[in-house]
Design an enzyme around this catalytic site. Sequence first.
Site, mmCIF file in Angstrom:
data_model
loop_
_atom_site.group_PDB
_atom_site.id
_atom_site.type_symbol
_atom_site.label_atom_id
_atom_site.label_comp_id
_atom_site.label_asym_id
_atom_site.label_seq_id
_atom_site.Cartn_x
_atom_site.Cartn_y
_atom_site.Cartn_z
ATOM 1 N N THR A 54 30.502 55.877 40.131
ATOM 2 C CA THR A 54 30.769 55.455 38.751
ATOM 3 C C THR A 54 30.270 56.532 37.793
ATOM 4 O O THR A 54 30.995 56.961 36.886
ATOM 5 C CB THR A 54 30.077 54.111 38.452
ATOM 6 O OG1 THR A 54 30.616 53.113 39.328
ATOM 7 C CG2 THR A 54 30.297 53.690 37.006
ATOM 8 N N ASN A 58 40.835 51.920 46.950
ATOM 9 C CA ASN A 58 39.805 51.030 47.482
ATOM 10 C C ASN A 58 40.316 49.645 47.843
ATOM 11 O O ASN A 58 39.630 48.890 48.510
ATOM 12 C CB ASN A 58 38.644 50.909 46.494
ATOM 13 C CG ASN A 58 39.116 50.583 45.100
ATOM 14 O OD1 ASN A 58 39.873 51.348 44.492
ATOM 15 N ND2 ASN A 58 38.705 49.448 44.576
ATOM 16 N N THR A 78 14.841 63.077 37.095
ATOM 17 C CA THR A 78 14.212 63.424 38.369
ATOM 18 C C THR A 78 15.098 62.983 39.525
ATOM 19 O O THR A 78 15.625 61.866 39.527
ATOM 20 C CB THR A 78 12.831 62.747 38.470
ATOM 21 O OG1 THR A 78 12.035 63.238 37.401
ATOM 22 C CG2 THR A 78 12.157 63.046 39.792
ATOM 23 N N CYS A 135 34.212 44.792 42.469
ATOM 24 C CA CYS A 135 33.847 44.876 41.060
ATOM 25 C C CYS A 135 34.691 43.957 40.200
ATOM 26 O O CYS A 135 34.327 43.631 39.089
ATOM 27 C CB CYS A 135 34.012 46.310 40.581
ATOM 28 S SG CYS A 135 33.580 47.496 41.832
HETATM 29 C C1 PLP Z 1 33.011 51.937 45.012
HETATM 30 C C2 PLP Z 1 33.919 52.843 44.249
HETATM 31 C C3 PLP Z 1 33.508 53.436 43.054
HETATM 32 C C4 PLP Z 1 32.150 53.162 42.451
HETATM 33 O O1 PLP Z 1 31.159 53.764 43.219
HETATM 34 P P1 PLP Z 1 29.596 53.409 42.976
HETATM 35 O O2 PLP Z 1 28.881 54.430 43.763
HETATM 36 O O3 PLP Z 1 29.428 52.024 43.487
HETATM 37 O O4 PLP Z 1 29.346 53.530 41.519
HETATM 38 C C5 PLP Z 1 34.387 54.272 42.407
HETATM 39 N N1 PLP Z 1 35.609 54.510 42.906
HETATM 40 C C6 PLP Z 1 36.044 53.972 44.050
HETATM 41 C C7 PLP Z 1 37.406 54.285 44.550
HETATM 42 C C8 PLP Z 1 35.218 53.115 44.758
HETATM 43 O O5 PLP Z 1 35.659 52.564 45.896
#
Ligand code: PLP
Length: 384
Positions: free
Chosen positions: A75, A154, A240, A326
């Site tokens: 993200t 995803n 950090t 999400c």
């Molecule tokens: C899970 C996912 C994200 C978000 O990743 P995080 O590390 O959970 O913030 C973004 N893009 C895709 C395609 C994802 O599957």
Amino acid sequence: MPATPIYLDYHATTPVDPRVFRAMEPFFAVRFGNPASSSHAFGWEAAKAVQQARTQVAALIGAQAHEIAFTSGATESNNLAIKGVADNFRGRKAHVITTVIEHSAVLDPCERLEREGFAVTRLGVDGEGRIRLQELEAALRPETILVSIMAANNEIGVIQDMPRIGALVHARGVLLHSDATQAAGKIPVDVGAWQVDLLSLSGHKMYGPKGVGALYVKRGTAVCCQQDGGHHERGLRSGTLNVPGIVGLGAAAAVAGGEMEEEARRIGALRDRLRDRILERLKNVRVNGSREHRLAHNLHLTLHGVEAETLMMSLQEIAVSSGSACTSAARSASHVLLALGLSDEEAHQSLRFGLGRFTTAEEVDYASDRLVEAVLQLRELTLP
Ligand SMILES: *Cc1c(COP(=O)(O)O)cnc(C)c1O
């Protein structure tokens, strides 16, 4: 009978591989130094571990170590890439191209840019879930500054033709970002062959820990940092470093790089077994998304006549999902399925199965038996 619940939601997150966990462990309480402490051995040791992880992540995607910036996850990587490029073009009527099937971590930053005065084009997809290259070509304008296209989706696991997309975008001198969160560690990712300038990935989608990710920034690409502070990560991302997380991401990349091919073969066979056992025994089931250009561990089905929510309630020993983790809290139909041409009703009758490193044939057999049973039962109930 396998232990339940059976985890078939590997697109939402993956367990930390035991080898990754072992690599991380010393960096919590024993080798706890701050890699920015350049005056003593504690700092040097941490800096060395971070550097090794940087090399491991770079190796997975064909990059140079100095082109990898560590972040808190995909993200953040997506936000940094998109807003970080856009910040160089504020107030100049600049144009951004993305797709309608992106993760919200790309869609929402683009929407924000649009509110702030940027023009945004969102490419649709064909019935297989792939963008049309002619549409991309036609959408490129003289004022286009960035194209952001995910490598693998995803929800439906569809893989885009990144080498051809890269060639096309590059020929027009436009920057290309790819959200490769679902692709990294699962299919070969090669930033050179793909001609991408920016690429996002995340630890917890590839058997590493949560809360750590990386952004590949091709040498020479101008990206404005989105978080000011102590000038960490070459000024791109202050704060950090999450050393245990970064060590875990590096170890996860090394494991995935070594085992990817064999693993994809094994999991692909299990996925086909799951699909065939369901399709053989149930009518009116559709496989969504390309069969050919697809992640080996993804299966996405529309089970006509059965509400996915109801089905999942009656299948509590199987962990699957009806959308991305999400958005599944919100009950609106998946934007990805609607983009494929599914109706709102069909989208709500669809399930995503994500298999993974620790999935067994016994689990696949049990899950398919239970699913078929539950679908038949629910369909009987809803018959007029
Ligand atoms: C899970 C996912 C994200 C978000 O990743 P995080 O590390 O959970 O913030 C973004 N893009 C895709 C395609 C994802 O599957």
